[in-house]
Design an enzyme around this catalytic site. Sequence first.
Site, short mmCIF file in Angstrom:
data_model
loop_
_atom_site.label_atom_id
_atom_site.label_comp_id
_atom_site.label_asym_id
_atom_site.label_seq_id
_atom_site.Cartn_x
_atom_site.Cartn_y
_atom_site.Cartn_z
N GLN A 134 0.82 -1.21 0.00
CA GLN A 134 0.00 0.00 0.00
C GLN A 134 0.85 1.26 0.00
OE1 GLN A 134 -1.59 -1.22 3.93
NE2 GLN A 134 -1.36 0.94 4.51
N CYS A 141 -5.19 0.04 3.53
CA CYS A 141 -5.22 -1.39 3.85
C CYS A 141 -6.61 -1.98 3.67
CB CYS A 141 -4.73 -1.62 5.27
SG CYS A 141 -5.60 -0.64 6.53
N ASP A 254 -5.07 -4.89 15.92
CA ASP A 254 -4.33 -3.85 16.64
C ASP A 254 -2.87 -3.96 16.22
OD1 ASP A 254 -3.06 -2.16 18.43
OD2 ASP A 254 -3.35 -3.47 20.16
N HIS A 257 1.91 -1.69 17.87
CA HIS A 257 3.12 -2.12 18.57
C HIS A 257 4.27 -2.35 17.59
CE1 HIS A 257 0.11 -2.65 21.67
NE2 HIS A 257 -0.58 -3.37 20.79
N ASP A 280 -6.77 -0.95 14.34
CA ASP A 280 -6.35 0.16 13.49
C ASP A 280 -5.88 -0.25 12.09
OD1 ASP A 280 -3.94 -1.05 14.06
OD2 ASP A 280 -3.01 0.69 15.01
N HIS A 281 -5.90 -1.55 11.78
CA HIS A 281 -5.34 -1.98 10.50
C HIS A 281 -6.12 -3.18 9.97
CE1 HIS A 281 -2.38 -2.49 7.38
NE2 HIS A 281 -2.04 -3.70 7.78
N ASN A 302 -0.82 -9.51 4.60
CA ASN A 302 -0.80 -8.07 4.84
C ASN A 302 -0.62 -7.33 3.53
OD1 ASN A 302 -0.77 -5.65 6.22
ND2 ASN A 302 0.91 -6.19 7.58
#
Length: 335
Positions: A134, A141, A254, A257, A280-281, A302
């Site tokens: 991306q 995403c 999440d 991190h 968040d993703h 991903n």
Amino acid sequence: MTPIFIFALCLGVISAAPTLDPSLGAKWQEWKTKHRKTYKTNEGQKRAVWEKNMKMIEQHNEQISRGKYSFRMKMNAFGDLTSTEFKKLMTGFQSQGLKNMKLLQAPQPSLLVGDVSKSVDWRTKGYVSAVQDQGISCGSCWAFSSAGSLEGQMFRKTGKLVPLSAQNLVDCSSSYGNKGCNGGLMHQAFQYVKDNGGLDTKDSYPYEEAVKGSCRYDPKSSAAKVTGFAIIPESEHVLLKAVATVGPIFVALDTKHNSIWFYKAGNIYYEPKCSHLALDHDVLVVGYGEESDGQKYWLVKNSWGERWGMDGYIKIARDKNNHCGIATYAVYPVV
């Protein structure tokens, strides 16, 4: 010391240059070249962030032999990003829409019953297209995961894998609540495809990194249609049934991190600080399995490119209290 200097110092206008480690100079230059990084200003601050991340990665990997961690980390293109920058540039899940989404649609009853295989990898069955990137500075995403899940369902229906256009979703679904490079939601993407009557192929409508342009959808290049979507309840057990029987499933995670930003390889990813609510993703679950030592995992695709993780994939701990929220927001299209 002049009064003007004292005044500026008190206001914090003048800041000391970051302290840099000269022994890392060659590695810094090598990293910049590899990832095509150039800085007009603030290179010292960016290098300081990179050095902090580099040392954190080295400390993490040193502790693997002591049994504290089971997965390795590696420096990558995210090395000069702070946590604030990473969240802004690399994630795109609109968590504010989660509450309303849960009220939309019940799961299909067939997902709740029956036995499933001990392991599944839809890549080996032809359901999954190549990993894409991306890019740094676009939270798209959601579009890649939406397209990936739809690709799998179209393959299931037609027997042909046709990569679909994430850019089509980025450019054209704003009226459904999606925000291009600033995030989106999968069920909103599917509603757009349903109402639009199709989604173009990746080849006909290629991805433009970090750009939201005008909508250029061409029905002649469409390769997928949607009649609806199914929302899976917040349960790893039901998500397992869905992945086993339906195909790749869109989920949110999440990813706040640094352990996941620099994930490289090894065993299963587990982050004690991960939240099952602060998502968040968006990613795509393409399978699941179990290691020889009995540790269970989700196999996740991903959209951070093939240089990240295991050639763009990650194994995330399964049956560990909905680790990182992998079962909190799970959706797939009906075609």
